[in-house]
Write an enzyme that holds these catalytic residues in place. Sequence first.
Site, PDB file in Angstrom:
ATOM      1  CE  LYS A  21      -3.419   4.520  -2.173  1.00 47.99           C
ATOM      2  NZ  LYS A  21      -4.342   4.690  -3.322  1.00 47.99           N
TER       3      LYS A  21
ATOM      4  CB  THR B 105     -17.153   3.703   0.498  1.00 57.35           C
ATOM      5  OG1 THR B 105     -17.088   2.622   1.441  1.00 57.35           O
ATOM      6  CG2 THR B 105     -15.770   4.304   0.305  1.00 57.35           C
TER       7      THR B 105
ATOM      8  CE1 TYR C 289      -4.162   1.897   0.724  1.00 60.96           C
ATOM      9  CE2 TYR C 289      -2.562   3.385   1.732  1.00 60.96           C
ATOM     10  CZ  TYR C 289      -3.829   3.147   1.227  1.00 60.96           C
ATOM     11  OH  TYR C 289      -4.754   4.156   1.213  1.00 60.96           O
TER      12      TYR C 289
END
Length: 280
Positions: A159, A190, A155
Amino acid sequence: MGNVVVVTGATRGLGRGAAREFGAQGATVVATGRNEDDLAAVAGEITERGGKAVPITCNHSDDAAVEAAFQQIEGELGGIDILLNNAAAVHAAELVAPQPFWEKPLKLVDMIDVGLRSNYVASFYAAPMMVKAGKGLIASISFYGAVSYFHGPAYGAAKAGTDKMMADMAIDLAPYGVAAISYWPGFVLTDAVRAMPKEILPPGIQENLPNWETPEFTARVINALYSDANLMKQSGQALIGAEYAECQGISDVDGKQPISYRKTMGSPHIPFSSVRGQPS
């Protein structure tokens, strides 16, 4: 006539909310995703809010499919004002597990392919249309995990790589009046998170959900940024959406002012440009 906006990975998460909010702002929204039924649902949401929807089935791990999608966009719409790179291969359950990276499935590294690499590919095909028009904005979704530990090295690499890639794209695009930024949302409420039974959420998260920003908020910020007379001064930056919104008086769709996590999760690096000769 509204802007032409391309949202990759628009069938869920931040991308879906952003796509429908761009529609609410009168845009023609090109929504890409792998599932035709999900794309039809997103297209309906865009249309219901007053936008024009152009759903395109596209697997962003397939370069040829991405090329075909952008050829279709150019042929049907003539160009692009905003590209929001949001597509990512996120295996959520495994990603958030507490184990070290070597004890998690190797497939987590997929987000460097569909995420970092796919942002490059989509930008590669969008840039010539923007350069030809002498305007445009490429925004790629990043996060505080670029500078602090968050869900592990796959991750973080995706990024951090996104931030550097957009900074370098900004240098190449600057002479043509096209901007490129890396966009940091906060924690996002979300549709999937909103639908979760509150009792199954981890301790601390349930209480903080009212502070989480909606996925629509990203579209509000990106749309305002594109219209900003100082857009090119922002180009190359990793932009914390909440901070830009506060400066510009942009609120979330529910009226709240989303918060920055700079103090607790870190702040964007300022890349040094040997081309510009100064921090960008």
